[in-house]
Design an enzyme around this catalytic site. Structure first.
Site, PDB file in Angstrom:
ATOM      1  N   GLY A 134      27.323 -62.853  25.893  1.00  0.00           N
ATOM      2  CA  GLY A 134      27.914 -62.697  27.224  1.00  0.00           C
ATOM      3  C   GLY A 134      29.204 -61.901  27.224  1.00  0.00           C
ATOM      4  O   GLY A 134      29.413 -61.049  28.099  1.00  0.00           O
ATOM      5  N   ASP A 158      29.836 -69.272  33.514  1.00  0.00           N
ATOM      6  CA  ASP A 158      29.508 -70.026  32.289  1.00  0.00           C
ATOM      7  C   ASP A 158      29.996 -71.446  32.526  1.00  0.00           C
ATOM      8  O   ASP A 158      30.726 -71.719  33.498  1.00  0.00           O
ATOM      9  CB  ASP A 158      30.221 -69.389  31.060  1.00  0.00           C
ATOM     10  N   GLY A 192      26.303 -67.139  31.530  1.00  0.00           N
ATOM     11  CA  GLY A 192      26.435 -67.362  30.087  1.00  0.00           C
ATOM     12  C   GLY A 192      27.411 -66.335  29.535  1.00  0.00           C
ATOM     13  O   GLY A 192      27.340 -65.923  28.378  1.00  0.00           O
ATOM     14  N   ASP A 241      14.226 -55.413  20.622  1.00  0.00           N
ATOM     15  CA  ASP A 241      13.099 -55.111  19.721  1.00  0.00           C
ATOM     16  C   ASP A 241      12.890 -53.597  19.640  1.00  0.00           C
ATOM     17  O   ASP A 241      12.601 -53.059  18.567  1.00  0.00           O
ATOM     18  CB  ASP A 241      11.820 -55.798  20.227  1.00  0.00           C
ATOM     19  N   ARG A 284      12.258 -69.299  17.565  1.00  0.00           N
ATOM     20  CA  ARG A 284      12.820 -69.171  18.920  1.00  0.00           C
ATOM     21  C   ARG A 284      12.293 -70.303  19.807  1.00  0.00           C
ATOM     22  O   ARG A 284      12.990 -70.800  20.684  1.00  0.00           O
ATOM     23  CB  ARG A 284      12.493 -67.796  19.503  1.00  0.00           C
ATOM     24  N   ILE A 328      17.555 -63.085  29.045  1.00  0.00           N
ATOM     25  CA  ILE A 328      17.763 -62.876  27.608  1.00  0.00           C
ATOM     26  C   ILE A 328      17.538 -64.192  26.860  1.00  0.00           C
ATOM     27  O   ILE A 328      17.084 -64.205  25.716  1.00  0.00           O
ATOM     28  CB  ILE A 328      19.203 -62.348  27.366  1.00  0.00           C
ATOM     29  N   HIS A 350       8.508 -61.852  22.849  1.00  0.00           N
ATOM     30  CA  HIS A 350       9.739 -61.781  22.057  1.00  0.00           C
ATOM     31  C   HIS A 350       9.879 -63.053  21.224  1.00  0.00           C
ATOM     32  O   HIS A 350      10.742 -63.886  21.483  1.00  0.00           O
ATOM     33  CB  HIS A 350      10.961 -61.579  22.957  1.00  0.00           C
ATOM     34  N   MET A 408      22.555 -57.251  20.733  1.00  0.00           N
ATOM     35  CA  MET A 408      21.902 -57.749  21.957  1.00  0.00           C
ATOM     36  C   MET A 408      22.715 -57.389  23.196  1.00  0.00           C
ATOM     37  O   MET A 408      22.168 -57.093  24.259  1.00  0.00           O
ATOM     38  CB  MET A 408      21.706 -59.265  21.870  1.00  0.00           C
TER      39      MET A 408
HETATM   40  N1  LIG Z   1      16.128 -61.670  24.234  1.00  0.00           N
HETATM   41  C1  LIG Z   1      16.697 -61.334  23.080  1.00  0.00           C
HETATM   42  O1  LIG Z   1      16.347 -60.307  22.483  1.00  0.00           O
HETATM   43  C2  LIG Z   1      17.784 -62.176  22.514  1.00  0.00           C
HETATM   44  C3  LIG Z   1      18.603 -61.660  21.495  1.00  0.00           C
HETATM   45  C4  LIG Z   1      19.633 -62.439  20.992  1.00  0.00           C
HETATM   46  C5  LIG Z   1      19.840 -63.734  21.491  1.00  0.00           C
HETATM   47  N2  LIG Z   1      19.025 -64.203  22.476  1.00  0.00           N
HETATM   48  C6  LIG Z   1      19.235 -65.531  23.050  1.00  0.00           C
HETATM   49  O2  LIG Z   1      20.349 -65.485  23.937  1.00  0.00           O
HETATM   50  C7  LIG Z   1      20.891 -66.807  24.083  1.00  0.00           C
HETATM   51  C8  LIG Z   1      22.413 -66.782  23.957  1.00  0.00           C
HETATM   52  O3  LIG Z   1      22.795 -66.406  22.663  1.00  0.00           O
HETATM   53  P1  LIG Z   1      24.366 -66.344  22.261  1.00  0.00           P
HETATM   54  O4  LIG Z   1      24.414 -65.907  20.859  1.00  0.00           O
HETATM   55  O5  LIG Z   1      25.125 -65.635  23.298  1.00  0.00           O
HETATM   56  O6  LIG Z   1      24.720 -67.900  22.333  1.00  0.00           O
HETATM   57  P2  LIG Z   1      26.184 -68.553  22.551  1.00  0.00           P
HETATM   58  O7  LIG Z   1      26.046 -69.998  22.242  1.00  0.00           O
HETATM   59  O8  LIG Z   1      27.208 -67.768  21.824  1.00  0.00           O
HETATM   60  O9  LIG Z   1      26.448 -68.327  24.108  1.00  0.00           O
HETATM   61  C9  LIG Z   1      25.685 -68.968  25.080  1.00  0.00           C
HETATM   62  C10 LIG Z   1      26.565 -69.241  26.261  1.00  0.00           C
HETATM   63  O10 LIG Z   1      25.764 -69.899  27.255  1.00  0.00           O
HETATM   64  C11 LIG Z   1      26.630 -70.837  27.894  1.00  0.00           C
HETATM   65  N3  LIG Z   1      25.871 -71.842  28.633  1.00  0.00           N
HETATM   66  C12 LIG Z   1      25.240 -72.941  28.151  1.00  0.00           C
HETATM   67  N4  LIG Z   1      24.706 -73.649  29.173  1.00  0.00           N
HETATM   68  C13 LIG Z   1      24.997 -72.982  30.310  1.00  0.00           C
HETATM   69  C14 LIG Z   1      24.743 -73.205  31.682  1.00  0.00           C
HETATM   70  N5  LIG Z   1      24.049 -74.276  32.087  1.00  0.00           N
HETATM   71  N6  LIG Z   1      25.203 -72.313  32.578  1.00  0.00           N
HETATM   72  C15 LIG Z   1      25.887 -71.215  32.172  1.00  0.00           C
HETATM   73  N7  LIG Z   1      26.176 -70.966  30.893  1.00  0.00           N
HETATM   74  C16 LIG Z   1      25.740 -71.827  29.982  1.00  0.00           C
HETATM   75  C17 LIG Z   1      27.452 -71.407  26.759  1.00  0.00           C
HETATM   76  O11 LIG Z   1      28.615 -72.075  27.240  1.00  0.00           O
HETATM   77  C18 LIG Z   1      27.754 -70.161  25.956  1.00  0.00           C
HETATM   78  O12 LIG Z   1      28.972 -69.558  26.349  1.00  0.00           O
HETATM   79  C19 LIG Z   1      20.188 -67.649  23.022  1.00  0.00           C
HETATM   80  O13 LIG Z   1      19.163 -68.392  23.622  1.00  0.00           O
HETATM   81  C20 LIG Z   1      19.599 -66.614  22.083  1.00  0.00           C
HETATM   82  O14 LIG Z   1      18.472 -67.108  21.381  1.00  0.00           O
HETATM   83  C21 LIG Z   1      18.015 -63.450  22.983  1.00  0.00           C
HETATM   84  O1  LIG Z   2      16.491 -64.094  16.634  1.00  0.00           O
HETATM   85  C1  LIG Z   2      16.922 -64.753  17.574  1.00  0.00           C
HETATM   86  O2  LIG Z   2      16.797 -65.978  17.650  1.00  0.00           O
HETATM   87  C2  LIG Z   2      17.683 -64.076  18.670  1.00  0.00           C
HETATM   88  C3  LIG Z   2      16.932 -62.972  19.306  1.00  0.00           C
HETATM   89  O3  LIG Z   2      15.699 -63.383  19.803  1.00  0.00           O
HETATM   90  C4  LIG Z   2      16.788 -61.784  18.414  1.00  0.00           C
HETATM   91  O4  LIG Z   2      15.693 -61.212  18.355  1.00  0.00           O
HETATM   92  O5  LIG Z   2      17.797 -61.373  17.797  1.00  0.00           O
END
Ligand SMILES: NC(=O)c1ccc[n+]([C@@H]2O[C@H](COP(=O)([O-])OP(=O)(O)OC[C@H]3O[C@@H](n4cnc5c(N)ncnc54)[C@H](O)[C@@H]3O)[C@@H](O)[C@H]2O)c1
Ligand SMILES: O=C(O)C[C@H](O)C(=O)O
Length: 350
Positions: free
Chosen positions: A47, A67, A41, A192, A129, A159, A219, A266
């Site tokens: 990413g 990706d 990703g 967090d 979420r 993530i 989360h 993140m």
């Molecule tokens: N754990 C945490 O604290 C936390 C914090 C922020 C965001 N997130 C999560 O992280 C994820 C990504 O967020 P983002 O803002 O980077 O989103 P984004 O849409 O900007 O990026 C996601 C990437 O994943 C790629 N992708 C989709 N399907 C795929 C596959 N099958 N194989 C490989 N890559 C693939 C997309 O092409 C894209 O480049 C979301 O689910 C978001 O909710 C988690």
């Molecule tokens: O809030 C979200 O959906 C993304 C991530 O889980 C966060 O805590 O920022």
């Protein structure tokens, strides 16, 4: 030595390397370690900056980016940064950087020590979420199937949301493949902790580096439970405590107004988590919060401080006493957390 980083406020290796750059554009490589990190990703909002931090890291010698779009360009871009690590970018289709045909998921993952997975869609305002489940569950399942096949010994840091379900999905996928090691599968909850440290420090007029808030549970929404009662010397009023707790759970999605969720903070948090795993692999004992398989509570996965060594989790640290306010949220959270875990397990076994 125990490198205690459920505190997230130390200057991490990449940033330290940047700060000690000897001559403008090149970083010191004297303490360079040999480790391969794969980011799945890698062309996304998280990413790309996460990959940038990895490229700056003296802990990483090989960075492989995967990706469904964009990685050859991201890898070419990063490869111009004069650090010691190599970088490759691949797609499911036959285009990659360097141009030698598709190196695909197999080459991305083969030999990886750590796999970080931020692949999947982010929230928009009004969504939980859990609303991401239908899209992201399948993405995580497919990518972890790849991990089981091509890097079964790697530590995996997830993530992608909803973490409370995607981590159990990953566990079931690995179990099915006969490759599950619960000591090596983590949901990343470091953001967090970063938020709790920042907000508590701001409220107390302290430097965030002097604060180390433990965040437990999961989360998503009320499953995120920061233990502000343990911040030494702090006396928050009930209203302050409630405001800090609610803010730690959710703020950025509304502020971004439809343009996604947290990406830069993140990426920082994901990098800190990754670097700590690499330090653990190198033999340091690390303590950091993570969402892992756990018997601390009656939820089969739970976020809490865990001690990590060369071969993964060595100990899940005891929870200790909760304040009455924290106990109230703990009791409220548990049914929700267990149901989100169960949703992931059911999906993977459907
Ligand atoms: N754990 C945490 O604290 C936390 C914090 C922020 C965001 N997130 C999560 O992280 C994820 C990504 O967020 P983002 O803002 O980077 O989103 P984004 O849409 O900007 O990026 C996601 C990437 O994943 C790629 N992708 C989709 N399907 C795929 C596959 N099958 N194989 C490989 N890559 C693939 C997309 O092409 C894209 O480049 C979301 O689910 C978001 O909710 C988690
Ligand atoms: O809030 C979200 O959906 C993304 C991530 O889980 C966060 O805590 O920022």
């Amino acid at each position: 030595m125990i490198f205690n980083r459920h505190a997230t406020n130390a200057v991490s290796g990449a940033l330290r390397a940047a700060a000690t750059s000897p001559r403008g554009c090149s970083f010191s490589t004297t303490s360079a370690s040999k480790a391969k990190v794969a980011v799945l990703g890698a062309a996304g909002g998280i990413g790309q900056p996460l990959s940038l931090l990895c490229k700056l890291s003296p802990e990483i010698s090989e960075l492989s980016l995967y990706d469904i779009v964009g990685t050859p360009g991201v890898a070419a871009d990063l490869s111009h940064i004069p650090t010691h690590s190599s970088v490759t970018g691949s797609l499911p289709s036959p285009v990659s950087f360097p141009m030698k045909g598709n190196i695909g998921l197999e080459e991305t993952l083969s030999g990886a020590d750590v796999v970080v997975i931020p692949a999947g869609v982010p929230r928009k305002p009004g969504m939980t979420r859990d609303d991401l489940f239908n899209t992201n569950a399948g993405i995580v399942k497919t990518l972890v199937e790849g991990c089981a096949k091509f890097c079964p010994d790697a530590m995996i840091a997830i993530i992608s949301n909803p973490v409370n379900s995607t981590v159990p999905i990953a566990a079931e996928v690995l179990k099915k493949a006969g490759k599950y090691d619960p000591k090596k599968l983590f949901g990343v909850t470091t953001l967090d902790v970063c938020r709790a440290n920042t907000f508590a420090a701001n409220s107390l007029g302290l430097d965030p580096k002097d604060i180390d808030v433990t965040v437990i549970g999961g989360h998503a929404g009320i499953t995120i439970l920061p233990l502000f009662s343990r911040v030494g010397g702090a006396k928050f009023s009930d209203a302050e405590l409630e405001a800090l707790t609610v803010r730690t759970r959710d703020e950025v999605v509304a502020a971004k107004a439809g343009a996604g969720s947290a990406t830069l903070s993140m990426a920082y948090a994901g990098y800190v988590f990754t670097e700590n795993l690499l330090r653990a692999i190198r033999g340091e004992n690390v303590v950091q919060c993570a969402f892992v398989e756990s018997s601390l509570t009656d939820a089969s996965f739970f976020a809490s401080p865990v001690k990590i060594g060369k071969n993964g989790i060595e100990e899940i640290l005891p929870l200790g006493d909760l304040s009455p306010y924290e106990k109230m949220w703990f009791d409220k959270m548990m049914p929700e957390l267990k149901s989100q875990i169960q949703k992931g397990v059911a999906f993977a076994n459907a």
